[in-house]
Design a protein around this motif. Sequence first.
Motif, mmCIF file in Angstrom:
data_model
loop_
_atom_site.group_PDB
_atom_site.id
_atom_site.type_symbol
_atom_site.label_atom_id
_atom_site.label_comp_id
_atom_site.label_asym_id
_atom_site.label_seq_id
_atom_site.Cartn_x
_atom_site.Cartn_y
_atom_site.Cartn_z
ATOM 1 N N GLY A 38 23.929 48.123 25.229
ATOM 2 C CA GLY A 38 22.975 47.082 24.867
ATOM 3 C C GLY A 38 23.148 45.839 25.707
ATOM 4 N N PHE A 39 22.042 45.256 26.068
ATOM 5 C CA PHE A 39 22.037 44.124 26.990
ATOM 6 C C PHE A 39 22.717 42.888 26.401
ATOM 7 C CE2 PHE A 39 19.342 40.561 28.807
ATOM 8 C CZ PHE A 39 20.094 40.451 29.957
ATOM 9 N N THR A 40 22.530 42.646 25.118
ATOM 10 C CA THR A 40 23.023 41.404 24.521
ATOM 11 C C THR A 40 24.444 41.501 23.976
ATOM 12 O OG1 THR A 40 22.027 41.986 22.388
ATOM 13 C CG2 THR A 40 20.689 40.672 23.909
ATOM 14 N N SER A 41 25.012 42.684 23.966
ATOM 15 C CA SER A 41 26.318 42.841 23.317
ATOM 16 C C SER A 41 27.462 43.057 24.305
ATOM 17 C CB SER A 41 26.268 44.028 22.341
ATOM 18 O OG SER A 41 25.968 45.227 23.031
ATOM 19 N N VAL A 56 20.450 41.017 37.802
ATOM 20 C CA VAL A 56 19.191 41.167 38.536
ATOM 21 C C VAL A 56 19.324 42.222 39.633
ATOM 22 C CG1 VAL A 56 17.631 40.003 40.153
ATOM 23 C CG2 VAL A 56 18.306 38.864 38.040
ATOM 24 N N LYS A 57 20.384 42.125 40.411
ATOM 25 C CA LYS A 57 20.547 43.055 41.534
ATOM 26 C C LYS A 57 20.838 44.474 41.064
ATOM 27 C CE LYS A 57 21.770 39.628 45.027
ATOM 28 N NZ LYS A 57 22.844 39.020 45.838
ATOM 29 N N ILE A 90 15.549 43.508 30.174
ATOM 30 C CA ILE A 90 15.893 42.518 31.186
ATOM 31 C C ILE A 90 14.640 41.843 31.743
ATOM 32 C CG2 ILE A 90 16.842 42.226 33.522
ATOM 33 C CD1 ILE A 90 18.942 44.371 32.706
ATOM 34 N N TYR A 91 13.679 42.631 32.166
ATOM 35 C CA TYR A 91 12.525 42.058 32.867
ATOM 36 C C TYR A 91 11.537 41.344 31.946
ATOM 37 C CZ TYR A 91 13.812 44.117 37.375
ATOM 38 O OH TYR A 91 14.448 44.426 38.561
ATOM 39 N N THR A 92 11.659 41.527 30.643
ATOM 40 C CA THR A 92 10.822 40.753 29.725
ATOM 41 C C THR A 92 11.562 39.531 29.181
ATOM 42 O OG1 THR A 92 11.462 42.165 27.853
ATOM 43 C CG2 THR A 92 9.420 42.738 29.019
ATOM 44 N N HIS A 93 12.834 39.396 29.500
ATOM 45 C CA HIS A 93 13.609 38.215 29.099
ATOM 46 C C HIS A 93 13.095 37.013 29.898
ATOM 47 C CE1 HIS A 93 16.963 35.478 28.513
ATOM 48 N NE2 HIS A 93 17.460 36.301 27.593
ATOM 49 N N PRO A 94 12.859 35.878 29.244
ATOM 50 C CA PRO A 94 12.331 34.705 29.967
ATOM 51 C C PRO A 94 13.129 34.332 31.213
ATOM 52 C CG PRO A 94 12.278 34.307 27.608
ATOM 53 C CD PRO A 94 13.002 35.615 27.798
ATOM 54 N N LYS A 95 14.423 34.528 31.156
ATOM 55 C CA LYS A 95 15.277 34.149 32.286
ATOM 56 C C LYS A 95 15.023 35.006 33.524
ATOM 57 C CE LYS A 95 19.657 33.225 31.412
ATOM 58 N NZ LYS A 95 21.121 33.394 31.206
ATOM 59 N N TYR A 96 14.605 36.257 33.293
ATOM 60 C CA TYR A 96 14.497 37.203 34.403
ATOM 61 C C TYR A 96 13.061 37.657 34.686
ATOM 62 C CZ TYR A 96 19.437 37.499 33.190
ATOM 63 O OH TYR A 96 20.747 37.202 32.882
ATOM 64 N N GLU A 134 10.531 36.426 36.265
ATOM 65 C CA GLU A 134 10.041 36.303 37.643
ATOM 66 C C GLU A 134 10.582 37.427 38.524
ATOM 67 O OE1 GLU A 134 11.879 33.222 40.287
ATOM 68 O OE2 GLU A 134 12.761 32.520 38.407
ATOM 69 N N TYR A 135 11.804 37.892 38.212
ATOM 70 C CA TYR A 135 12.366 39.004 38.972
ATOM 71 C C TYR A 135 11.639 40.304 38.613
ATOM 72 C CZ TYR A 135 16.076 35.660 39.926
ATOM 73 O OH TYR A 135 16.767 34.554 40.322
ATOM 74 N N GLY A 136 11.229 40.414 37.359
ATOM 75 C CA GLY A 136 10.430 41.564 36.946
ATOM 76 C C GLY A 136 9.094 41.595 37.650
ATOM 77 N N GLN A 137 8.463 40.445 37.777
ATOM 78 C CA GLN A 137 7.186 40.380 38.483
ATOM 79 C C GLN A 137 7.354 40.818 39.937
ATOM 80 O OE1 GLN A 137 6.392 36.230 37.536
ATOM 81 N NE2 GLN A 137 4.704 36.819 36.190
ATOM 82 N N LYS A 138 8.424 40.355 40.553
ATOM 83 C CA LYS A 138 8.701 40.736 41.948
ATOM 84 C C LYS A 138 8.979 42.238 42.059
ATOM 85 C CE LYS A 138 11.927 39.826 45.747
ATOM 86 N NZ LYS A 138 13.150 39.097 46.166
#
Length: 200
Positions: free
Chosen positions: A28-31, A60-61, A110-116, A118-122
């Motif tokens: 899990g991403f948050t744990s 991200v990478k 990850i890609y729907t998290h506000p922090k990331y 823009e990386y999802g869009q890319k």
Amino acid sequence: MRTVNEEARRAKEIEIMEACFDCYAENGFTSVGVKTIAKTCDCSVATLYQYFDNLDDLIVKSTEYCMSKVEDDFMAKAPTDVDDLWRFIDEIPYWTAKKHGKKYRLMYQIYTHPKYREYGQKFFKGVDERYTEYAKSLEPKLGIPHEKLTPLIFILIRACVHYALFEDEFYLKSQIAVLKEALELFIMKYNLKARSGTFT
């Protein structure tokens, strides 16, 4: 030309990215914190930061790299001709859900998290480009213009990912049925032209 040290560094980066992504996908991403990631990668936190700027950079990478590898796996199973299309369409949703389901779920976290985001869009802009190239590679095999194949690939991928996320048979089968019908129509329209040498 890459030196031995550069190749070794890249190999270690890939090792860390794959271990990191698998760890998040499994737990899990948050744990999962950076110490757990370092332990999973069999190194110290300080070593992680020798290869990545910070934890966000690693996340991200690793997501971009590992999901690109999922794409490669998917494309490696591409149909070789028109007759192979139906085998591919029937098998691929279940195969990719079993093999990559956890990775798809993590990617969307990850890609729907506000922090990331823009990386999802890319990343997905790159997906658009890569699947267009994929369609171009299929065009001579299937006799269907890549402009027609590209949106059908998107439909198939969306159906596969949705099934991997939710195991929704109704959604999958309804999407696949429409996809097959569209392919049959395109084959009738374009493939006969291709075989007769009049395909444009």
